[in-house]
Design a protein around this motif. Structure first.
Motif, PDB file in Angstrom:
ATOM      1  N   MET A 199       0.541  -1.279   0.247  1.00 19.75           N
ATOM      2  CA  MET A 199      -0.074   0.173   0.260  1.00 19.75           C
ATOM      3  C   MET A 199       1.050   1.208   0.028  1.00 19.75           C
ATOM      4  O   MET A 199       1.730   1.280   0.625  1.00 19.75           O
ATOM      5  CB  MET A 199      -1.604   0.075   1.451  1.00 19.75           C
ATOM      6  CG  MET A 199      -1.865   1.568   1.739  1.00 19.75           C
ATOM      7  SD  MET A 199      -2.925   1.182   2.981  1.00 19.75           S
ATOM      8  CE  MET A 199      -4.340   0.091   2.879  1.00 19.75           C
ATOM      9  N   THR A 200       0.462   2.770  -0.992  1.00 18.87           N
ATOM     10  CA  THR A 200       1.297   3.680  -0.196  1.00 18.87           C
ATOM     11  C   THR A 200       1.122   4.359   0.013  1.00 18.87           C
ATOM     12  O   THR A 200      -0.553   4.381   1.036  1.00 18.87           O
ATOM     13  CB  THR A 200       1.017   4.116  -2.223  1.00 18.87           C
ATOM     14  OG1 THR A 200      -0.100   4.282  -2.196  1.00 18.87           O
ATOM     15  CG2 THR A 200       1.566   2.985  -3.041  1.00 18.87           C
ATOM     16  N   THR A 201       1.649   5.438   0.427  1.00 18.99           N
ATOM     17  CA  THR A 201       1.366   6.302   1.722  1.00 18.99           C
ATOM     18  C   THR A 201      -0.182   7.127   1.148  1.00 18.99           C
ATOM     19  O   THR A 201      -0.713   7.712   1.718  1.00 18.99           O
ATOM     20  CB  THR A 201       2.246   7.367   1.901  1.00 18.99           C
ATOM     21  OG1 THR A 201       3.328   6.897   2.067  1.00 18.99           O
ATOM     22  CG2 THR A 201       1.933   8.641   2.918  1.00 18.99           C
ATOM     23  N   LEU A 202       0.123   7.923  -0.610  1.00 22.20           N
ATOM     24  CA  LEU A 202      -1.330   7.850  -1.104  1.00 22.20           C
ATOM     25  C   LEU A 202      -2.958   7.352  -0.775  1.00 22.20           C
ATOM     26  O   LEU A 202      -3.581   7.799  -0.547  1.00 22.20           O
ATOM     27  CB  LEU A 202      -1.009   8.718  -2.566  1.00 22.20           C
ATOM     28  CG  LEU A 202      -0.340   9.453  -2.564  1.00 22.20           C
ATOM     29  CD1 LEU A 202       0.117   9.652  -4.298  1.00 22.20           C
ATOM     30  CD2 LEU A 202      -0.033  10.859  -2.578  1.00 22.20           C
ATOM     31  N   THR A 203      -3.144   6.129  -0.540  1.00 24.61           N
ATOM     32  CA  THR A 203      -3.237   5.115  -0.714  1.00 24.61           C
ATOM     33  C   THR A 203      -4.472   5.461   0.697  1.00 24.61           C
ATOM     34  O   THR A 203      -5.038   4.790   1.041  1.00 24.61           O
ATOM     35  CB  THR A 203      -3.552   3.563  -1.103  1.00 24.61           C
ATOM     36  OG1 THR A 203      -2.912   3.706  -2.833  1.00 24.61           O
ATOM     37  CG2 THR A 203      -4.488   2.910  -0.778  1.00 24.61           C
TER      38      THR A 203
ATOM     39  N   PHE B 221      -2.780   9.772  12.302  1.00 25.53           N
ATOM     40  CA  PHE B 221      -1.553   9.062  11.206  1.00 25.53           C
ATOM     41  C   PHE B 221      -1.786   7.817  12.333  1.00 25.53           C
ATOM     42  O   PHE B 221      -0.148   7.300  11.580  1.00 25.53           O
ATOM     43  CB  PHE B 221      -0.589  10.344  11.054  1.00 25.53           C
ATOM     44  CG  PHE B 221      -0.699  10.789  10.004  1.00 25.53           C
ATOM     45  CD1 PHE B 221      -0.522  10.230   9.098  1.00 25.53           C
ATOM     46  CD2 PHE B 221      -0.859  12.020  10.315  1.00 25.53           C
ATOM     47  CE1 PHE B 221       0.058  11.126   7.535  1.00 25.53           C
ATOM     48  CE2 PHE B 221      -0.450  12.879   8.801  1.00 25.53           C
ATOM     49  CZ  PHE B 221      -0.663  12.016   7.247  1.00 25.53           C
ATOM     50  N   ASP B 222      -2.004   7.845  13.536  1.00 26.97           N
ATOM     51  CA  ASP B 222      -2.332   6.703  14.208  1.00 26.97           C
ATOM     52  C   ASP B 222      -2.607   5.744  14.157  1.00 26.97           C
ATOM     53  O   ASP B 222      -3.623   5.137  14.941  1.00 26.97           O
ATOM     54  CB  ASP B 222      -1.781   7.153  15.570  1.00 26.97           C
ATOM     55  CG  ASP B 222      -1.273   6.329  16.839  1.00 26.97           C
ATOM     56  OD1 ASP B 222      -0.561   5.723  16.646  1.00 26.97           O
ATOM     57  OD2 ASP B 222      -2.738   6.474  17.993  1.00 26.97           O
ATOM     58  N   THR B 223      -2.304   5.387  13.225  1.00 27.40           N
ATOM     59  CA  THR B 223      -2.741   3.977  12.772  1.00 27.40           C
ATOM     60  C   THR B 223      -1.860   2.583  12.552  1.00 27.40           C
ATOM     61  O   THR B 223      -1.499   2.768  12.195  1.00 27.40           O
ATOM     62  CB  THR B 223      -3.617   4.232  11.239  1.00 27.40           C
ATOM     63  OG1 THR B 223      -3.495   4.583  10.234  1.00 27.40           O
ATOM     64  CG2 THR B 223      -4.868   4.997  11.528  1.00 27.40           C
TER      65      THR B 223
ATOM     66  N   ARG C  96       2.601   0.685   9.472  1.00 27.45           N
ATOM     67  CA  ARG C  96       3.034  -0.527   8.631  1.00 27.45           C
ATOM     68  C   ARG C  96       3.823   0.000   7.000  1.00 27.45           C
ATOM     69  O   ARG C  96       4.774  -1.209   6.272  1.00 27.45           O
ATOM     70  CB  ARG C  96       2.654  -2.039   7.928  1.00 27.45           C
ATOM     71  CG  ARG C  96       1.956  -2.391   9.593  1.00 27.45           C
ATOM     72  CD  ARG C  96       0.979  -3.728   9.034  1.00 27.45           C
ATOM     73  NE  ARG C  96      -0.112  -3.513   7.922  1.00 27.45           N
ATOM     74  CZ  ARG C  96      -1.399  -3.266   8.965  1.00 27.45           C
ATOM     75  NH1 ARG C  96      -1.325  -3.947  10.507  1.00 27.45           N
ATOM     76  NH2 ARG C  96      -2.486  -3.173   8.829  1.00 27.45           N
ATOM     77  N   LEU C  97       4.271   1.094   6.623  1.00 28.82           N
ATOM     78  CA  LEU C  97       3.987   1.549   5.293  1.00 28.82           C
ATOM     79  C   LEU C  97       5.338   1.989   5.174  1.00 28.82           C
ATOM     80  O   LEU C  97       6.641   1.976   6.364  1.00 28.82           O
ATOM     81  CB  LEU C  97       3.867   3.522   5.914  1.00 28.82           C
ATOM     82  CG  LEU C  97       2.067   3.582   4.944  1.00 28.82           C
ATOM     83  CD1 LEU C  97       2.046   5.098   4.797  1.00 28.82           C
ATOM     84  CD2 LEU C  97       1.497   2.565   3.660  1.00 28.82           C
ATOM     85  N   GLU C  98       6.710   1.201   3.616  1.00 25.95           N
ATOM     86  CA  GLU C  98       7.619   1.127   4.449  1.00 25.95           C
ATOM     87  C   GLU C  98       8.004   1.821   2.635  1.00 25.95           C
ATOM     88  O   GLU C  98       7.051   3.015   2.747  1.00 25.95           O
ATOM     89  CB  GLU C  98       7.700  -0.541   3.025  1.00 25.95           C
ATOM     90  CG  GLU C  98       7.879  -1.262   3.774  1.00 25.95           C
ATOM     91  CD  GLU C  98       8.081  -2.281   2.963  1.00 25.95           C
ATOM     92  OE1 GLU C  98       9.390  -2.637   2.451  1.00 25.95           O
ATOM     93  OE2 GLU C  98       7.352  -3.701   2.831  1.00 25.95           O
ATOM     94  N   GLN C  99       9.347   3.174   3.119  1.00 32.69           N
ATOM     95  CA  GLN C  99       9.166   3.902   2.653  1.00 32.69           C
ATOM     96  C   GLN C  99      10.109   3.980   0.803  1.00 32.69           C
ATOM     97  O   GLN C  99       9.510   2.345   1.119  1.00 32.69           O
ATOM     98  CB  GLN C  99      11.692   3.842   3.003  1.00 32.69           C
ATOM     99  CG  GLN C  99      12.370   5.219   2.566  1.00 32.69           C
ATOM    100  CD  GLN C  99      13.303   5.310   2.701  1.00 32.69           C
ATOM    101  OE1 GLN C  99      13.609   4.085   3.501  1.00 32.69           O
ATOM    102  NE2 GLN C  99      13.955   6.197   2.861  1.00 32.69           N
ATOM    103  N   GLU C 100       9.627   4.801   0.790  1.00 30.12           N
ATOM    104  CA  GLU C 100       8.165   4.608  -0.760  1.00 30.12           C
ATOM    105  C   GLU C 100       9.953   5.332  -1.193  1.00 30.12           C
ATOM    106  O   GLU C 100       9.532   5.293  -2.751  1.00 30.12           O
ATOM    107  CB  GLU C 100       7.494   5.312  -0.819  1.00 30.12           C
ATOM    108  CG  GLU C 100       6.006   4.842  -0.456  1.00 30.12           C
ATOM    109  CD  GLU C 100       5.280   5.207  -1.121  1.00 30.12           C
ATOM    110  OE1 GLU C 100       4.770   5.904  -1.641  1.00 30.12           O
ATOM    111  OE2 GLU C 100       3.807   5.674   0.153  1.00 30.12           O
ATOM    112  N   ILE C 101      10.883   6.177  -1.213  1.00 33.65           N
ATOM    113  CA  ILE C 101      11.524   6.349  -2.381  1.00 33.65           C
ATOM    114  C   ILE C 101      13.218   5.294  -2.034  1.00 33.65           C
ATOM    115  O   ILE C 101      13.653   5.186  -0.240  1.00 33.65           O
ATOM    116  CB  ILE C 101      12.121   8.126  -1.169  1.00 33.65           C
ATOM    117  CG1 ILE C 101      11.121   8.784  -1.396  1.00 33.65           C
ATOM    118  CG2 ILE C 101      12.856   8.328  -1.894  1.00 33.65           C
ATOM    119  CD1 ILE C 101      11.541  10.220  -1.564  1.00 33.65           C
TER     120      ILE C 101
END
Length: 80
Positions: free
Chosen positions: A1-5, A67-69, A74-79
């Motif tokens: 999943m992306t940050t935007l999603t 943002f506290d979810t 679980r988001l991984e670094q996108e860059i």
């Protein structure tokens, strides 16, 4: 999943929890409905933190609460 999603899903989740429409959120946040819709449909590739803060104000929550979810944790670094 992306940050935007993740951001889009969080906005929809919060609207659902509060029983409000995206249009009602936009009105209470002082942003245009098209701004919110562009975030939700992915047209906005980089929604600004000021816009997200305004949405949080419209939802009567802090940025931390937004943002506290687990999804954001679980988001991984996108860059790379």
């Amino acid at each position: 999943m992306t940050t935007l999603t993740c951001v889009a899903q969080r906005i929809l989740q919060l609207c659902k929890e509060r029983g409000i429409t995206v249009h009602a959120l936009a009105r209470s946040a002082g942003v245009s409905p098209s701004t919110v819709k562009s975030i939700l449909n992915g047209a906005s590739q980089n929604p600004g933190i000021v816009t997200i803060k305004m949405l949080c104000d419209g939802l009567n929550i802090s940025l931390t609460e937004f943002f506290d979810t687990d999804e954001f944790r679980r988001l991984e670094q996108e860059i790379r």
